[in-house]
Design an enzyme around this catalytic site. Structure first.
Site, short mmCIF file in Angstrom:
data_model
loop_
_atom_site.label_atom_id
_atom_site.label_comp_id
_atom_site.label_asym_id
_atom_site.label_seq_id
_atom_site.Cartn_x
_atom_site.Cartn_y
_atom_site.Cartn_z
N HIS A 117 48.44 38.00 34.71
CA HIS A 117 48.47 37.19 35.94
C HIS A 117 49.35 35.98 35.68
O HIS A 117 49.17 35.28 34.67
CB HIS A 117 47.07 36.73 36.34
CG HIS A 117 47.09 35.65 37.39
ND1 HIS A 117 47.71 35.82 38.60
CD2 HIS A 117 46.61 34.38 37.40
CE1 HIS A 117 47.60 34.71 39.31
NE2 HIS A 117 46.95 33.81 38.60
N HIS A 142 50.63 31.86 45.60
CA HIS A 142 49.94 31.68 44.33
C HIS A 142 50.73 32.29 43.17
O HIS A 142 51.16 31.58 42.27
CB HIS A 142 48.55 32.33 44.47
CG HIS A 142 47.70 32.26 43.24
ND1 HIS A 142 46.37 32.59 43.24
CD2 HIS A 142 47.98 31.94 41.96
CE1 HIS A 142 45.86 32.45 42.04
NE2 HIS A 142 46.83 32.07 41.24
N HIS A 183 52.11 32.75 37.61
CA HIS A 183 52.63 32.03 38.77
C HIS A 183 54.15 31.96 38.68
O HIS A 183 54.74 30.99 39.15
CB HIS A 183 52.04 30.62 38.83
CG HIS A 183 50.54 30.56 38.69
ND1 HIS A 183 49.88 29.49 38.16
CD2 HIS A 183 49.59 31.47 39.01
CE1 HIS A 183 48.57 29.72 38.16
NE2 HIS A 183 48.37 30.93 38.66
N GLU A 209 39.78 32.71 36.70
CA GLU A 209 40.34 33.89 37.38
C GLU A 209 40.24 35.16 36.54
O GLU A 209 41.00 36.11 36.75
CB GLU A 209 41.80 33.62 37.74
CG GLU A 209 41.96 32.57 38.82
CD GLU A 209 43.36 32.61 39.42
OE1 GLU A 209 43.49 33.06 40.55
OE2 GLU A 209 44.31 32.18 38.72
MN MN Z 1 46.39 31.80 39.16
#
Ligand code: MN
Length: 250
Positions: free
Chosen positions: A109, A180, A111, A90
């Protein structure tokens, strides 16, 4: 004449690069220690000398990252590493944020758990206290189905998907990714770490408040004013988070 104690420009650049890498490693440890990332999630920083590249760890758990694990990546997602190591699938989340936003110098980024509910329900994540004014009026939600169709694995694993996520983020500081996680951007490592941590805390507080009754969120003006206030005080929580992370890993 160059004196012995003079530092040459290339040595200065090397020192600066090493300092940025050191801060990035610490940011990885802090985000893990504060519960923003677990085995997954990542943080990057724009390269201090090359505006079209960024630094990010190789594919590994953030809490275990050391300086040797930091790689250089370009905006096409190509890793420039003599050892041929790989980074995260990603990484396009990062490359497309830097490409789209010249003001962005660091990206997280994650979760983080409490944020997820706000990406999958009609309840929008909004700033609930003065530490999270950076969220603005409300945070946009990225719907990957619009670009990847009905059967994707939800990962931002291409330039195309990264670009569509950057479009959803627009000029905001945080975007939620349906089912996500989320992405936070900032002008510096310290700012983006602050934002990632307080996005999670805001989500927790909002979930708690919803149990009690209807919520009075910050106004748009309050959000702006408190965001500016928080930016002046980034060093204070960073120093604490750093000490905690170091004590944890000692
Ligand atoms: Mn991810």
């Amino acid at each position: 004449m160059i004196e012995d104690f003079d530092v040459t420009p290339s040595e200065l650049m090397k020192q600066e690069l090493n300092a940025v890498i050191e801060e990035l490693v610490m940011a990885n440890k802090i985000l893990y220690n504060e519960g923003v990332v677990d085995g997954f999630g990542h943080i990057s920083v724009r390269h201090p000398e090359k505006q079209d590249r960024f630094l990010i760890a190789k594919s590994m758990a953030p809490g275990l990252v050391s300086a040797d694990d930091i790689l250089e990546c370009d905006f096409e997602g190509v890793i420039h590493d003599a050892q041929g190591r790989r980074s995260y699938v990603e990484r396009f989340i990062h490359s497309e944020m830097y490409r789209a936003r010249s003001d962005v110098n660091a990206v997280v980024h994650s979760h983080s758990m409490s944020v997820i509910p706000f990406g999958v329900t009609s309840q929008r994540l909004r700033p609930i206290c003065h530490m999270s004014g950076f969220l603005g009026a409300q945070t946009p939600i990225y719907e990957i189905r619009h670009t990847a169709g009905e059967s994707s694995d939800l990962l931002i694993n291409s330039q195309k998907l990264g670009k569509s996520l950057a479009n959803t983020l627009g000029s905001s500081t945080v975007a939620l990714m349906r089912g996500h996680g989320s992405v936070a951007v900032g002008t510096s490592i310290k700012q983006v770490v602050y934002r990632a941590i307080y996005t999670e805390l805001n989500a927790k507080l909002q979930l708690e408040s919803m149990k009690i009754g209807s919520i009075e969120f910050l106004s748009e003006g309050e959000a702006q004013a408190t965001a500016a206030m928080a930016d002046i005080h980034l060093e204070r929580p960073w120093a604490l988070w750093k000490e905690k992370a170091l004590a944890q890993s000692a």
